[in-house]
Design an enzyme around this catalytic site. Structure first.
Site, PDB file in Angstrom:
ATOM      1  N   TYR A 152     -12.475   0.525  11.430  1.00  0.00           N
ATOM      2  CA  TYR A 152     -11.543   0.751  10.309  1.00  0.00           C
ATOM      3  C   TYR A 152     -10.335  -0.182  10.441  1.00  0.00           C
ATOM      4  CZ  TYR A 152      -8.250   2.850   7.074  1.00  0.00           C
ATOM      5  OH  TYR A 152      -7.347   3.033   6.042  1.00  0.00           O
ATOM      6  N   LYS A 156      -8.892  -3.248   7.893  1.00  0.00           N
ATOM      7  CA  LYS A 156      -7.538  -3.327   7.335  1.00  0.00           C
ATOM      8  C   LYS A 156      -6.814  -4.578   7.842  1.00  0.00           C
ATOM      9  CE  LYS A 156      -7.634   0.105   4.494  1.00  0.00           C
ATOM     10  NZ  LYS A 156      -7.529  -0.093   3.034  1.00  0.00           N
TER      11      LYS A 156
HETATM   12  P1  NDP Z   1      -8.995   9.207  -0.857  1.00  0.00           P
HETATM   13  O1  NDP Z   1     -10.234   9.500  -0.102  1.00  0.00           O
HETATM   14  O2  NDP Z   1      -8.215  10.332  -1.399  1.00  0.00           O
HETATM   15  O3  NDP Z   1      -9.326   8.172  -2.046  1.00  0.00           O
HETATM   16  C1  NDP Z   1     -10.193   7.092  -1.857  1.00  0.00           C
HETATM   17  C2  NDP Z   1     -10.600   6.545  -3.199  1.00  0.00           C
HETATM   18  O4  NDP Z   1     -11.464   5.416  -2.982  1.00  0.00           O
HETATM   19  C3  NDP Z   1     -11.364   7.558  -4.026  1.00  0.00           C
HETATM   20  O5  NDP Z   1     -10.932   7.485  -5.362  1.00  0.00           O
HETATM   21  C4  NDP Z   1     -12.815   7.074  -3.935  1.00  0.00           C
HETATM   22  O6  NDP Z   1     -13.489   7.351  -5.160  1.00  0.00           O
HETATM   23  C5  NDP Z   1     -12.618   5.575  -3.782  1.00  0.00           C
HETATM   24  N1  NDP Z   1     -13.775   4.930  -3.180  1.00  0.00           N
HETATM   25  C6  NDP Z   1     -14.268   5.092  -1.937  1.00  0.00           C
HETATM   26  N2  NDP Z   1     -15.374   4.355  -1.784  1.00  0.00           N
HETATM   27  C7  NDP Z   1     -15.571   3.711  -2.957  1.00  0.00           C
HETATM   28  C8  NDP Z   1     -16.557   2.813  -3.434  1.00  0.00           C
HETATM   29  N3  NDP Z   1     -17.570   2.418  -2.648  1.00  0.00           N
HETATM   30  N4  NDP Z   1     -16.451   2.334  -4.693  1.00  0.00           N
HETATM   31  C9  NDP Z   1     -15.440   2.733  -5.484  1.00  0.00           C
HETATM   32  N5  NDP Z   1     -14.471   3.567  -5.098  1.00  0.00           N
HETATM   33  C10 NDP Z   1     -14.551   4.063  -3.853  1.00  0.00           C
HETATM   34  O7  NDP Z   1      -8.109   8.334   0.150  1.00  0.00           O
HETATM   35  P2  NDP Z   1      -6.698   7.566  -0.035  1.00  0.00           P
HETATM   36  O8  NDP Z   1      -6.144   7.739  -1.375  1.00  0.00           O
HETATM   37  O9  NDP Z   1      -5.878   7.933   1.131  1.00  0.00           O
HETATM   38  O10 NDP Z   1      -7.196   6.062   0.175  1.00  0.00           O
HETATM   39  C11 NDP Z   1      -6.886   5.000  -0.708  1.00  0.00           C
HETATM   40  C12 NDP Z   1      -6.667   3.740   0.093  1.00  0.00           C
HETATM   41  O11 NDP Z   1      -5.525   3.911   0.939  1.00  0.00           O
HETATM   42  C13 NDP Z   1      -7.814   3.350   1.006  1.00  0.00           C
HETATM   43  O12 NDP Z   1      -7.990   1.949   0.932  1.00  0.00           O
HETATM   44  C14 NDP Z   1      -7.311   3.759   2.388  1.00  0.00           C
HETATM   45  O13 NDP Z   1      -7.910   2.984   3.404  1.00  0.00           O
HETATM   46  C15 NDP Z   1      -5.842   3.470   2.237  1.00  0.00           C
HETATM   47  N6  NDP Z   1      -4.951   4.119   3.184  1.00  0.00           N
HETATM   48  C16 NDP Z   1      -4.944   5.481   3.316  1.00  0.00           C
HETATM   49  C17 NDP Z   1      -4.078   6.075   4.210  1.00  0.00           C
HETATM   50  C18 NDP Z   1      -4.074   7.546   4.455  1.00  0.00           C
HETATM   51  O14 NDP Z   1      -3.540   7.977   5.497  1.00  0.00           O
HETATM   52  N7  NDP Z   1      -4.598   8.367   3.547  1.00  0.00           N
HETATM   53  C19 NDP Z   1      -3.117   5.274   4.976  1.00  0.00           C
HETATM   54  C20 NDP Z   1      -3.215   3.859   4.753  1.00  0.00           C
HETATM   55  C21 NDP Z   1      -4.088   3.319   3.879  1.00  0.00           C
HETATM   56  P3  NDP Z   1     -15.009   7.826  -5.301  1.00  0.00           P
HETATM   57  O15 NDP Z   1     -15.364   8.614  -4.077  1.00  0.00           O
HETATM   58  O16 NDP Z   1     -14.986   8.634  -6.569  1.00  0.00           O
HETATM   59  O17 NDP Z   1     -15.764   6.564  -5.449  1.00  0.00           O
HETATM   60  C1  8X3 Z   2      -5.076   5.258   7.222  1.00  0.00           C
HETATM   61  C2  8X3 Z   2      -4.027   5.678   8.173  1.00  0.00           C
HETATM   62  O1  8X3 Z   2      -3.367   5.940  10.612  1.00  0.00           O
HETATM   63  O2  8X3 Z   2      -5.559   6.735   9.976  1.00  0.00           O
HETATM   64  O3  8X3 Z   2      -5.123   3.884   7.048  1.00  0.00           O
HETATM   65  O4  8X3 Z   2      -5.124   4.411  10.110  1.00  0.00           O
HETATM   66  S1  8X3 Z   2      -4.564   5.693   9.780  1.00  0.00           S
END
Ligand code: NDP
Ligand code: 8X3
Length: 252
Positions: A152, A156
């Site tokens: 992961y 990133k």
């Molecule tokens: P969620 O799981 O709540 O949302 C993830 C979204 O990505 C969903 O809408 C899902 O939609 C979509 N998704 C996943 N796989 C696919 C795919 N193959 N095609 C299209 N859409 C996809 O997580 P977050 O909102 O937290 O995550 C959003 C972003 O933020 C990610 O890139 C994550 O890595 C990043 N992030 C998150 C952090 C955290 O702590 N939560 C911290 C830092 C970064 P669906 O399943 O309907 O396709």
């Molecule tokens: C998602 C946050 O801390 O799990 O990117 O990497 S962490």
């Protein structure tokens, strides 16, 4: 009116960003695999903010599908001002020697290749128009690595490198490129990482106040709403109780 294209809009940061951009009177092009959720959102946000919304079912890992969805979009919806490359996920939290290679494929295909496929169809429109803004959702995991975060974190880090590379390539065309890099945000992220184990996911956020999806959406909006001559290159956003990828101050 301007148009924002948000991938991964069915949940978490993408979902919250859709509301913030609707509030700011952007038309919304929303993509994710769970199209039923997008339909419900679209009705709600249309009623609340009176903006136009177009939803597309899209698995960003599927290059042919991304191209097909794009080709079939009405021209109006291709005129994108802001692209938020948000779709992403983590799968598992294992040491490399015990890692599940299907999990690795899923993370690499979604977080890196998916982001590239979507950017590849949208960027030429921005290039031709000589304006636009690409906002990639990175992570603190793109700035450092933490135990068992191996693949992961690598994806990133790749997003971090691609953001810098895109900024150079897009420079002659007046296209802004930004990375928004959150620490811990309570969304469906950990439920997905732990494959539906809600109890395990909940524990990640116990004892401190994590970021909310809305906190991150407002940071994305801050970057998107700067004057034309200002680009936010990189925005690292953490909960106050988180000092690094692994160091938290948690109430006992
Ligand atoms: P969620 O799981 O709540 O949302 C993830 C979204 O990505 C969903 O809408 C899902 O939609 C979509 N998704 C996943 N796989 C696919 C795919 N193959 N095609 C299209 N859409 C996809 O997580 P977050 O909102 O937290 O995550 C959003 C972003 O933020 C990610 O890139 C994550 O890595 C990043 N992030 C998150 C952090 C955290 O702590 N939560 C911290 C830092 C970064 P669906 O399943 O309907 O396709
Ligand atoms: C998602 C946050 O801390 O799990 O990117 O990497 S962490």
């Amino acid at each position: 009116m301007k148009t924002v294209f948000i991938t991964g809009a069915s949940s978490g940061i993408g979902f919250a960003s859709a509301e913030v951009f609707a509030r700011e009177k952007y038309n919304l092009l929303l993509a994710s695999r769970r199209i039923d959720r997008l339909h419900i959102m679209a009705t709600d946000l249309q009623n609340k903010y009176g903006v136009q919304i177009h939803t597309v079912g899209m698995d960003v890992r599927d290059k042919n599908l991304v191209e097909k969805v794009w080709e079939e979009l009405p021209d109006q919806w291709k005129d994108i001002d802001v692209l938020i490359n948000n779709a992403g996920l983590s799968q598992g939290l294992d040491p490399i020697q015990e890692g599940n290679t299907d999990d690795w494929d899923r993370m690499i295909d979604t977080n890196v290749k998916g982001l590239l496929y979507v950017t590849r169809v949208v960027a030429p429109i921005m290039q031709a128009r000589r304006s636009g803004h690409i906002i990639n959702i990175g992570s603190v995991a793109g700035k450092e690595v933490y135990p068992n975060g191996n693949v992961y974190c690598s994806t990133k880090h790749a997003v971090d490198a691609l953001t810098k590379a895109m900024r150079i390539d897009m420079l002659p065309y007046n296209i802004k490129v930004t990375s928004v890099d959150p620490g811990a945000v309570e969304t469906e992220f950990s439920i997905v990482r732990f494959k539906g184990d809600h109890e395990k996911a909940k524990k990640v956020y116990e004892g401190f106040t994590p970021l909310s999806a809305e906190d991150v959406a407002e940071a994305i909006w801050f970057a998107a709403s700067r004057p034309a001559h200002v680009n936010v290159n990189d925005l690292l956003l953490m909960p106050t109780a988180q000092a690094s990828g692994t160091i938290f101050y948690k109430e006992q």
